[in-house]
Enzyme design. Structure first.
Site, short mmCIF file in Angstrom:
data_model
loop_
_atom_site.label_atom_id
_atom_site.label_comp_id
_atom_site.label_asym_id
_atom_site.label_seq_id
_atom_site.Cartn_x
_atom_site.Cartn_y
_atom_site.Cartn_z
CE LYS A 1 -3.80 1.84 2.81
NZ LYS A 1 -4.67 1.53 3.97
CG ASP B 1 -14.81 2.17 -0.93
OD1 ASP B 1 -15.88 2.69 -0.53
OD2 ASP B 1 -13.72 2.75 -0.84
CG ASP C 1 -9.30 0.08 2.93
OD1 ASP C 1 -8.34 -0.71 2.85
OD2 ASP C 1 -9.88 0.52 1.93
NE ARG D 1 -4.69 -3.63 2.97
CZ ARG D 1 -5.59 -2.67 2.70
NH1 ARG D 1 -6.05 -1.90 3.65
NH2 ARG D 1 -5.99 -2.48 1.45
P1 AMP Z 1 -9.78 5.16 1.01
O1 AMP Z 1 -10.53 6.38 1.42
O2 AMP Z 1 -8.35 5.13 1.49
O3 AMP Z 1 -10.50 3.89 1.33
O4 AMP Z 1 -9.63 5.24 -0.57
C1 AMP Z 1 -10.71 5.43 -1.44
C2 AMP Z 1 -10.23 5.28 -2.87
O5 AMP Z 1 -9.26 6.28 -3.18
C3 AMP Z 1 -9.59 3.96 -3.20
O6 AMP Z 1 -9.93 3.65 -4.51
C4 AMP Z 1 -8.12 4.26 -3.07
O7 AMP Z 1 -7.32 3.37 -3.81
C5 AMP Z 1 -8.05 5.67 -3.62
N1 AMP Z 1 -6.90 6.42 -3.07
C6 AMP Z 1 -6.74 6.83 -1.80
N2 AMP Z 1 -5.59 7.50 -1.67
C7 AMP Z 1 -4.97 7.51 -2.88
C8 AMP Z 1 -3.75 8.05 -3.40
N3 AMP Z 1 -2.90 8.72 -2.63
N4 AMP Z 1 -3.49 7.85 -4.70
C9 AMP Z 1 -4.35 7.19 -5.50
N5 AMP Z 1 -5.49 6.66 -5.07
C10 AMP Z 1 -5.83 6.81 -3.79
MG MG Z 2 -10.49 2.11 0.96
#
Ligand code: AMP
Ligand code: MG
Length: 490
Positions: A110, A249, A259, A173
């Site tokens: 990650k 998700d 997550d 992870r």
């Molecule tokens: P999360 O809020 O961390 O569960 O992420 C929600 C979505 O945003 C998922 O599809 C992640 O893969 C994407 N995402 C979160 N942070 C990043 C990042 N820095 N670069 C690219 N995608 C991200």
């Molecule tokens: Mg997520």
């Protein structure tokens, strides 16, 4: 170089399930911490993975031959709004291992760089959220709560830019799988029933193999996921854990906590507690978590309808029937848990009221949730009207009245206090990863000092032990130490 050979059953699924993707190399990988105990459990060679070549692998710079990482496709409801395409935007599934118990588990990086699913993100992770996930996920595992695990954290040597410039890091992870409710939603949104069936069959085979022979396997899958999520959320409630971003998700169908973003544990007991800076209306507040889980599971059920029956009305009726089982499963785990937390060894009428009234006393006294339950066990040999628990209340009258009832109830069960204390202390942690200590640990690490991280990890992975000398990790924040908001890991 000798590095572990990983299999990848997920990459054998049809191509539309994922995107092949290479990590983007980083400048100067250095190991922050490696989880040897977990490596042993996975049957991985810790010496190999902590060697210079191993650290290159954990940073995504170099892989053993034949390893083909993939970013998984998924969708999801974020704060109630459906997003048809999310996917691993900053994570890569390296492959799977079969652990010493015969369970297949994913190994994922990650923060390893952009993928086809990154949208506008940089694909990176900052040091702070990586350390928070490491500490909290390992604490959850030690508390006995289903969770993804952390195998390693490395510094990349490259900065990432959020509101400010921060050190970049990559977390390794480990998960029972990375299949989310959102993975099913991804195919449902595309009306791809063939893929849904493949995904459902794969999920059954991987997580609930006992269901393979069922007459109604997809109904059984829904029921199994409902039960797993009900148990998971009940267990969160029993330790005061707030996930923070229960988007569909971020809900694994295996029933593992996944997550870790702006998550935190309750200090003072207040059911309306919210930490996440992006959760403006308290959708994912502590007390809302069971309700949100049922909402998420209804979204999961919708994706399975075409598999459950050709007759939509029949499928809906069946799904609704299964969804209703959430409440009973949830309450069973919650009630059993609160009985144990109160040291009750038998079941009696009025126990649930006794537990509810204790929570009410805690809420009104703004008392610390974790300390209050722990101290009840400490107080078993003190007289009514004395002891450490009542010191948590500025005005202990309400607690004293409750405590008299509780003492009467436990007196009806013939057990010596040492035995009862042991059973209570085995479920009421002394140490949780408290938010103010996490922030302090992150600040130290940003200044180059990883000792607080190491120390905190040691302490919170033995949550039920007394650990004399480590009291500062057991104490709730002073008013000036309180951390009221946590920020998303992105
Ligand atoms: P999360 O809020 O961390 O569960 O992420 C929600 C979505 O945003 C998922 O599809 C992640 O893969 C994407 N995402 C979160 N942070 C990043 C990042 N820095 N670069 C690219 N995608 C991200
Ligand atoms: Mg997520």
């Amino acid at each position: 170089m000798q590095l572990p050979a990983l299999s990848n059953s997920y990459a054998q699924l049809p191509e539309r399930f994922f995107a092949q993707s290479e990590p983007k190399p980083v400048s100067e990988p250095s190991l922050i911490r490696f989880n040897r105990a977990l490596a042993d459990e996975l049957g991985l060679d810790a010496d190999q993975l902590t060697s210079p070549d191993g650290v290159q692998m954990l940073a995504g710079n170099r892989f053993p031959e034949g390893l083909q990482p993939v970013a998984l496709a998924y969708a999801g409801h974020q704060f109630g709004n459906f997003v048809p395409q999310l996917g691993d935007g900053r994570a890569l599934l390296l492959g799977e291992v079969v652990d010493v118990n015969g369970i297949r588990r994913d190994i994922q990086l990650k923060g390893s760089g952009p993928t086809r699913f990154s949208r506008n993100g940089d694909g990176r992770a900052a040091l702070g959220p990586v350390l928070r996930e490491y500490v909290v996920s390992e604490a959850m595992a030690a508390l006995g709560i289903p969770t993804t695990r952390t195998l390693a954290a490395v510094l990349t040597g490259d900065p990432v830019y959020r509101e400010v410039r921060l050190p970049g890091a990559v977390l390794t992870r480990v998960a029972a799988s990375h299949i989310r409710i959102g993975t099913f939603q991804y195919f449902a949104a595309r009306h791809d029933t063939e893929a849904l069936k493949i995904l459902a069959d794969y999920s059954i085979q991987r997580h609930f193999p006992q269901l393979a022979g069922e007459a109604r396997p997809y109904r059984a899958l829904l029921a199994a996921v409902v039960a797993a999520q009900a148990e998971l959320v009940a267990r969160w409630m029993l330790v005061g854990f707030i996930h923070g971003v229960m988007n569909t998700d971020n809900m694994a169908i295996s029933g593992e906590t996944i997550d870790y973003g702006p998550c935190a544990f309750l200090d003072a007991y207040d059911p309306a507690t919210v930490f996440s800076s992006i959760d403006r209306v308290g959708r994912y507040a502590y007390a809302n978590q069971p309700r949100v889980a049922t909402w998420n599971l209804a979204r999961f059920a919708e994706t399975l309808l075409p598999l459950m029956s050709p007759d939509e009305n029949e499928a809906v009726a069946e799904a609704e029937d299964v969804l209703r089982s959430f409440q009973a499963s949830y309450e069973t785990v919650l009630q059993r848990g609160f009985r144990r937390k109160l040291g009750l060894l038998t079941e009696a009428d009025g126990d649930l009221q006794l537990a509810a009234d204790f929570l009410d006393v805690l809420a009104r006294g703004e008392a610390d949730f974790t300390l209050a339950f722990r101290r009840l066990g400490d107080d078993l040999d003190t007289a009514q009207g004395q002891g450490a628990t009542r010191q948590l209340f500025p005005d202990p009258d309400a607690f004293d009245a409750w405590s008299a009832r509780w003492r009467e109830r436990i007196a009806s069960e013939p057990t010596d206090s040492a035995t009862r204390r042991a059973t209570m202390h085995a479920v009421n942690p002394k140490f949780i990863p408290r938010n103010h200590r996490i922030e302090e640990m992150i600040q130290a690490a940003l200044g180059g000092d990883f000792k607080p991280f190491e120390e905190m990890l040691e302490v919170v992975t033995r949550p039920f032990d007394e650990q004399p000398g480590m009291e500062r990790y057991a104490e709730p924040p002073q008013p000036d130490e309180r951390v009221l908001q946590t920020f998303c890991g992105t």
